[in-house]
Motif scaffolding. Structure first.
Motif, PDB file in Angstrom:
ATOM      1  N   MET A   1     -97.830  86.843 -27.148  1.00  0.00           N
ATOM      2  CA  MET A   1     -97.079  87.315 -26.011  1.00  0.00           C
ATOM      3  C   MET A   1     -95.599  87.448 -26.381  1.00  0.00           C
ATOM      4  N   ALA A   2     -94.933  88.330 -25.673  1.00  0.00           N
ATOM      5  CA  ALA A   2     -93.508  88.561 -25.895  1.00  0.00           C
ATOM      6  C   ALA A   2     -92.908  89.103 -24.599  1.00  0.00           C
ATOM      7  N   TRP A   3     -91.610  89.223 -24.588  1.00  0.00           N
ATOM      8  CA  TRP A   3     -90.878  89.661 -23.394  1.00  0.00           C
ATOM      9  C   TRP A   3     -89.925  90.803 -23.721  1.00  0.00           C
ATOM     10  N   ILE A   4     -89.762  91.686 -22.769  1.00  0.00           N
ATOM     11  CA  ILE A   4     -88.677  92.674 -22.757  1.00  0.00           C
ATOM     12  C   ILE A   4     -87.763  92.220 -21.621  1.00  0.00           C
ATOM     13  N   TYR A   5     -86.439  92.313 -21.815  1.00  0.00           N
ATOM     14  CA  TYR A   5     -85.533  91.844 -20.772  1.00  0.00           C
ATOM     15  C   TYR A   5     -84.276  92.697 -20.724  1.00  0.00           C
ATOM     16  N   ILE A   6     -83.634  92.652 -19.560  1.00  0.00           N
ATOM     17  CA  ILE A   6     -82.343  93.308 -19.369  1.00  0.00           C
ATOM     18  C   ILE A   6     -81.385  92.261 -18.829  1.00  0.00           C
ATOM     19  N   LEU A   7     -80.249  92.137 -19.488  1.00  0.00           N
ATOM     20  CA  LEU A   7     -79.186  91.251 -19.027  1.00  0.00           C
ATOM     21  C   LEU A   7     -78.090  92.088 -18.397  1.00  0.00           C
ATOM     22  N   GLU A   8     -77.506  91.584 -17.316  1.00  0.00           N
ATOM     23  CA  GLU A   8     -76.297  92.195 -16.767  1.00  0.00           C
ATOM     24  C   GLU A   8     -75.127  91.364 -17.268  1.00  0.00           C
ATOM     25  N   CYS A   9     -74.204  92.022 -17.940  1.00  0.00           N
ATOM     26  CA  CYS A   9     -73.045  91.350 -18.520  1.00  0.00           C
ATOM     27  C   CYS A   9     -71.902  91.276 -17.506  1.00  0.00           C
ATOM     28  N   VAL A  16     -80.280  95.339 -23.340  1.00  0.00           N
ATOM     29  CA  VAL A  16     -81.744  95.329 -23.379  1.00  0.00           C
ATOM     30  C   VAL A  16     -82.186  94.639 -24.660  1.00  0.00           C
ATOM     31  N   GLY A  17     -83.110  93.701 -24.534  1.00  0.00           N
ATOM     32  CA  GLY A  17     -83.609  92.994 -25.705  1.00  0.00           C
ATOM     33  C   GLY A  17     -85.072  92.639 -25.565  1.00  0.00           C
ATOM     34  N   SER A  18     -85.616  92.063 -26.614  1.00  0.00           N
ATOM     35  CA  SER A  18     -86.990  91.568 -26.587  1.00  0.00           C
ATOM     36  C   SER A  18     -87.037  90.249 -27.346  1.00  0.00           C
ATOM     37  N   THR A  19     -88.009  89.427 -27.002  1.00  0.00           N
ATOM     38  CA  THR A  19     -88.115  88.103 -27.606  1.00  0.00           C
ATOM     39  C   THR A  19     -89.520  87.548 -27.410  1.00  0.00           C
ATOM     40  N   ARG A  20     -89.840  86.562 -28.206  1.00  0.00           N
ATOM     41  CA  ARG A  20     -91.100  85.824 -28.010  1.00  0.00           C
ATOM     42  C   ARG A  20     -90.894  84.635 -27.088  1.00  0.00           C
ATOM     43  N   ASP A  21     -89.665  84.155 -26.969  1.00  0.00           N
ATOM     44  CA  ASP A  21     -89.361  82.956 -26.175  1.00  0.00           C
ATOM     45  C   ASP A  21     -88.230  83.288 -25.202  1.00  0.00           C
ATOM     46  N   MET A  22     -88.586  83.700 -23.997  1.00  0.00           N
ATOM     47  CA  MET A  22     -87.589  84.166 -23.024  1.00  0.00           C
ATOM     48  C   MET A  22     -86.594  83.076 -22.649  1.00  0.00           C
ATOM     49  N   GLN A  51     -93.317  90.535 -19.196  1.00  0.00           N
ATOM     50  CA  GLN A  51     -94.107  89.989 -20.287  1.00  0.00           C
ATOM     51  C   GLN A  51     -95.009  91.077 -20.865  1.00  0.00           C
ATOM     52  N   CYS A  52     -95.050  91.149 -22.181  1.00  0.00           N
ATOM     53  CA  CYS A  52     -95.842  92.141 -22.906  1.00  0.00           C
ATOM     54  C   CYS A  52     -96.975  91.451 -23.664  1.00  0.00           C
ATOM     55  N   GLU A  53     -97.942  92.242 -24.060  1.00  0.00           N
ATOM     56  CA  GLU A  53     -99.095  91.719 -24.794  1.00  0.00           C
ATOM     57  C   GLU A  53     -98.737  91.254 -26.210  1.00  0.00           C
ATOM     58  N   SER A  54     -97.750  91.914 -26.819  1.00  0.00           N
ATOM     59  CA  SER A  54     -97.438  91.595 -28.221  1.00  0.00           C
ATOM     60  C   SER A  54     -95.957  91.825 -28.495  1.00  0.00           C
ATOM     61  N   PRO A  55     -95.435  91.219 -29.557  1.00  0.00           N
ATOM     62  CA  PRO A  55     -94.061  91.496 -29.953  1.00  0.00           C
ATOM     63  C   PRO A  55     -93.840  92.971 -30.280  1.00  0.00           C
TER      64      PRO A  55
END
Length: 95
Positions: A1-9, A16-22, A51-55
């Motif tokens: 599992m992995a995550w795609i995310y958007i941060l507001e600065c 926009v980023g992605s990670t395995r550990d949100m 949350q995504c199925e894979s990195p």
């Protein structure tokens, strides 16, 4: 599992980023230990996560969303999925 995310600065921009550990990645960004882009734009807040199925899928979505307009990213953050197709960039026509 992995995550795609958007941060507001703090300057109103989006990252926009992605990670395995949100949880860990968000903690890194908030402490100034994340991406160079966010270090000078603290504080940051999590605006969107999926949350995504894979990195590999998360990385693919990250690169795709990075090319989106601000309006399209904001529609995603709002959960206005019906608006996304209309906000797609139209290819320019060369004459």
């Amino acid at each position: 599992m992995a995550w795609i995310y958007i941060l507001e600065c703090s300057d109103g921009s989006y990252y926009v980023g992605s990670t395995r550990d949100m949880e860990r990645r968000l903690w890194q960004h908030q402490r100034g230990e994340g991406a160079v882009y966010t270090r000078s734009r603290l504080p940051v807040r999590l605006a969107f996560a999926h949350q995504c199925e894979s990195p590999a899928e998360a990385f693919w979505l990250e690169k795709r969303i990075q090319k989106w307009s601000r309006a399209k990213r904001e529609a995603l953050i709002r959960g206005d999925f019906d608006a996304l197709p209309a906000l797609a960039k139209k290819p320019s026509r060369r004459k």
